[in-house]
Write an enzyme that holds these catalytic residues in place. Structure first.
Site, PDB file in Angstrom:
ATOM      1  N   TYR A 155       0.908  -1.321   0.135  1.00  0.00           N
ATOM      2  CA  TYR A 155       0.261  -0.106  -0.016  1.00  0.00           C
ATOM      3  C   TYR A 155       0.726   1.313   0.182  1.00  0.00           C
ATOM      4  CZ  TYR A 155      -3.786   3.111   1.082  1.00  0.00           C
ATOM      5  OH  TYR A 155      -4.728   4.630   1.510  1.00  0.00           O
ATOM      6  N   ASP A 156       1.509   1.748   0.741  1.00  0.00           N
ATOM      7  CA  ASP A 156       2.931   2.409   1.605  1.00  0.00           C
ATOM      8  C   ASP A 156       3.311   2.485   0.230  1.00  0.00           C
ATOM      9  OD1 ASP A 156       1.635   2.082   3.967  1.00  0.00           O
ATOM     10  OD2 ASP A 156       3.768   1.687   4.771  1.00  0.00           O
ATOM     11  N   GLY A 158       3.294   1.362  -3.710  1.00  0.00           N
ATOM     12  CA  GLY A 158       1.582   1.635  -4.210  1.00  0.00           C
ATOM     13  C   GLY A 158       1.740   3.083  -4.472  1.00  0.00           C
ATOM     14  N   SER A 199     -14.166   2.739  13.015  1.00  0.00           N
ATOM     15  CA  SER A 199     -15.265   1.620  12.504  1.00  0.00           C
ATOM     16  C   SER A 199     -14.880   0.461  13.593  1.00  0.00           C
ATOM     17  CB  SER A 199     -15.309   0.770  11.666  1.00  0.00           C
ATOM     18  OG  SER A 199     -13.605   1.043  10.675  1.00  0.00           O
TER      19      SER A 199
END
Length: 325
Positions: A155-156, A158, A199
């Site tokens: 994620y980071d 990317g 959440s």
């Protein structure tokens, strides 16, 4: 020609439009009078329920598609919003290679489309490009402290790679790009299963389950309500905004322990708190410097306080949980 008349001629593509943030953005664009909002989502984390009430609009269309693969658009296209990519560790770690492809290949496909159409294109990057930051608050000139081989790297890195692509497409081809780095955002239409701390805490509290805190809870976060983010996105797509990354978040910093206590108080829950090991590369502090955003986005700043935003989010999840019973 008035600004509103100009907007009525616009066609926008929102990729990741059935997700938490994307669904709010689709509504905002439709409310602004856009001629057509084209929503594309592979439904990996997005949900049709998030846009179900929009499906009957003649100005809205939905297509299930994975932007890792090219997706042609016929006719004129004026704006592209690249929101595709799971944004929570629980989700993006399920398929790290696909997560990376979504940011990098997805960006290439959308940037090529923007180049073809002459469209303005925005990339929703992330505060995670700063990694476990060694400075606080984080401003856009900080290069970050990112592990390229960790569980969060897909994620980071990317997102960091996608930022490079957006910069280079602007420099080499003149594509009209925008980049925002989004800090922790919450609000209605979040998924109860996405693993984000707000959440998680709210759902656990409402269900009477123990609130799960990673580490000792002294790590801090800065939480931004979704309507403040949407306002920033809309302003970022206006004329005259620079092509460099812009932090978008709420500078109000709170520890995870304090957030848990606040959720317990606001829900009236008697849930206990349990502590479990901190995940690899989990950042200790997260707080944005939004000086640049205020300067280039017409004085933008978050206006929704944490208690107000939590109240709205708790009401949303309470309705979902009661409906499911």
């Amino acid at each position: 020609m008035t600004k509103q008349e100009w907007k009525t001629n616009l066609r926008a593509l929102v990729v990741g439009g059935a997700g938490f943030v994307g669904s709010h953005l689709c509504r905002r664009l439709l409310q602004s009078g856009y001629e057509e909002v084209i929503c594309v989502d592979n439904l990996q984390t997005g949900r049709i329920a998030n846009v179900a009430d929009l499906l009957g609009s003649p100005h809205f269309s939905f297509f299930e598609h994975d932007i890792v693969n090219e997706w042609p658009v016929s006719g004129a296209l004026h704006e592209i919003y690249h929101l595709a990519c799971p944004a929570s560790p629980v989700q993006y770690q399920k398929s790290p290679i696909h997560t990376f492809k979504t940011s990098v290949l997805g960006s290439i496909h959308l940037l090529e489309l923007a180049k073809e159409k002459g469209a303005r294109i925005l990339f929703t990057s992330t505060s995670e490009v700063y990694g476990d930051a060694q400075v606080s608050p984080q401003n856009e000139s900080y290069w970050g402290n990112v592990n390229p081989f960790g569980v969060r790297s897909c994620y980071d890195e990317g997102k960091r790679g996608a930022e490079t692509l957006f910069h280079d497409y602007h420099e080499e081809y003149g594509v009209d790009t925008r980049i925002i780095r989004i800090f922790n955002t919450y609000g209605p239409r979040m998924s109860a299963e996405d693993g984000r701390v707000v959440s998680n805490f709210i759902v656990q509290a409402l269900r009477g389950e123990p609130l799960t805190i990673h580490g000792d809870g002294t790590q801090t976060r800065s939480f931004q309500y979704v309507s403040d983010l949407i306002e920033a996105i809309v302003r970022t797509m206006q004329d005259g905004v620079p092509h460099c990354p812009i932090n978008i978040g709420n500078p109000y910093e709170i520890s995870v322990n304090d957030l848990a206590e606040r959720v317990l108080r606001m829900t009236g829950s008697r849930s206990s708190i349990v502590y479990i090991p901190l995940p690899q590369d989990d950042p200790c502090r997260r707080r944005p410097d939004i000086t640049l955003a205020a300067s280039v986005l017409g004085g933008w700043k978050p206006v929704v306080g944490l208690d107000e935003g939590l109240s709205q989010t708790i009401a949303y999840f309470r309705h979902l949980i009661n409906k499911a019973v």
